[in-house]
Design a protein around this motif. Sequence first.
Motif, mmCIF file in Angstrom:
data_model
loop_
_atom_site.group_PDB
_atom_site.id
_atom_site.type_symbol
_atom_site.label_atom_id
_atom_site.label_comp_id
_atom_site.label_asym_id
_atom_site.label_seq_id
_atom_site.Cartn_x
_atom_site.Cartn_y
_atom_site.Cartn_z
ATOM 1 N N ARG A 27 0.825 -1.202 0.000
ATOM 2 C CA ARG A 27 0.000 0.000 0.000
ATOM 3 C C ARG A 27 0.867 1.264 0.000
ATOM 4 N NH1 ARG A 27 -2.700 3.671 2.905
ATOM 5 N NH2 ARG A 27 -4.854 4.039 2.272
ATOM 6 N N GLY A 28 2.025 1.197 0.648
ATOM 7 C CA GLY A 28 2.892 2.359 0.764
ATOM 8 C C GLY A 28 3.925 2.476 -0.343
ATOM 9 N N THR A 29 3.938 1.520 -1.274
ATOM 10 C CA THR A 29 4.868 1.556 -2.399
ATOM 11 C C THR A 29 4.075 1.427 -3.695
ATOM 12 O OG1 THR A 29 5.184 -0.860 -2.462
ATOM 13 C CG2 THR A 29 6.652 0.400 -0.988
ATOM 14 N N LEU A 30 4.757 1.314 -4.785
ATOM 15 C CA LEU A 30 4.084 1.123 -6.069
ATOM 16 C C LEU A 30 3.962 -0.359 -6.434
ATOM 17 C CD1 LEU A 30 5.564 4.089 -8.123
ATOM 18 C CD2 LEU A 30 3.341 3.930 -6.993
ATOM 19 N N LEU A 118 13.172 10.475 -3.762
ATOM 20 C CA LEU A 118 12.143 9.464 -3.586
ATOM 21 C C LEU A 118 10.775 10.102 -3.736
ATOM 22 C CD1 LEU A 118 10.673 9.670 -0.441
ATOM 23 C CD2 LEU A 118 13.099 9.441 0.061
ATOM 24 N N THR A 119 9.775 9.246 -3.882
ATOM 25 C CA THR A 119 8.391 9.679 -3.764
ATOM 26 C C THR A 119 7.788 8.907 -2.600
ATOM 27 O OG1 THR A 119 7.634 8.029 -5.360
ATOM 28 C CG2 THR A 119 8.088 10.233 -6.208
ATOM 29 N N VAL A 120 6.888 9.567 -1.883
ATOM 30 C CA VAL A 120 6.230 8.946 -0.737
ATOM 31 C C VAL A 120 4.780 9.435 -0.719
ATOM 32 C CG1 VAL A 120 7.035 10.763 0.855
ATOM 33 C CG2 VAL A 120 6.357 8.533 1.769
ATOM 34 N N PHE A 121 3.851 8.510 -0.477
ATOM 35 C CA PHE A 121 2.448 8.909 -0.401
ATOM 36 C C PHE A 121 2.273 9.948 0.711
ATOM 37 C CE2 PHE A 121 1.878 4.801 -2.601
ATOM 38 C CZ PHE A 121 1.111 5.244 -3.669
ATOM 39 N N THR A 122 1.475 10.963 0.428
ATOM 40 C CA THR A 122 1.320 12.082 1.364
ATOM 41 C C THR A 122 0.708 11.664 2.699
ATOM 42 O OG1 THR A 122 -0.804 12.687 0.367
ATOM 43 C CG2 THR A 122 1.170 13.810 -0.477
ATOM 44 N N TYR A 156 4.461 13.064 -2.215
ATOM 45 C CA TYR A 156 5.462 14.119 -2.096
ATOM 46 C C TYR A 156 6.715 13.646 -2.815
ATOM 47 C CZ TYR A 156 2.798 16.228 1.755
ATOM 48 O OH TYR A 156 1.832 16.809 2.526
ATOM 49 N N HIS A 157 7.408 14.574 -3.418
ATOM 50 C CA HIS A 157 8.740 14.329 -3.947
ATOM 51 C C HIS A 157 9.694 14.870 -2.891
ATOM 52 C CE1 HIS A 157 7.168 13.245 -7.877
ATOM 53 N NE2 HIS A 157 6.285 14.211 -7.677
ATOM 54 N N MET A 158 10.574 14.005 -2.417
ATOM 55 C CA MET A 158 11.522 14.392 -1.381
ATOM 56 C C MET A 158 12.935 14.138 -1.875
ATOM 57 S SD MET A 158 9.660 12.994 2.110
ATOM 58 C CE MET A 158 10.629 14.058 3.198
ATOM 59 N N ALA A 159 13.877 14.930 -1.363
ATOM 60 C CA ALA A 159 15.275 14.753 -1.742
ATOM 61 C C ALA A 159 16.186 15.159 -0.602
ATOM 62 C CB ALA A 159 15.604 15.565 -2.993
#
Length: 171
Positions: A27-30, A118-122, A156-159
Amino acid sequence: MTVHIRRSEPQDAKAVKAIYECTNAYRGTLQLPCPSLASWESRLSNVPENVFSYVALLDDEIVGNLGLEICTNARRRHVASFGMGVKDHYQSKGVGTALLSQVIDLADNWLNLKRLELTVFTDNEKAIGLYMKHDFIIEGESHAYAFRDGEHASVYHMARIKSELKTQVNS
């Protein structure tokens, strides 16, 4: 309990599959529910040169996985992205921290990477908190990024940018 991190091996496929069978992990990944063993066997047997795959072990049980992929575009070879999953019952026990620490050390001290992204669900507050604890910042948001649980979800796009960390510390 001490979390041990090592490179993944082809024989880890069944254990890695078990991670992504957990509700929070897919659920938390693709990843999709009910991953196939054959797909994980193929992924872990044919790891490209620009990919690093790790597993986290607690008491000799594989409970987490992280894959780091270095960009192959000539102008983005200083960048890598990653994704990770942790078995549901082992979340909030230091597994994600150990995996992320391993990859940050690899990026900063061995691969000469400047940027990890990375991307992470908000709505994944635990993961966002973990990434922020390791100096990742939110750079933007994509609405309706992926389909999950019957609806579109935002990320969110995080870096984490290495040179900015040194500037922040010296300021």
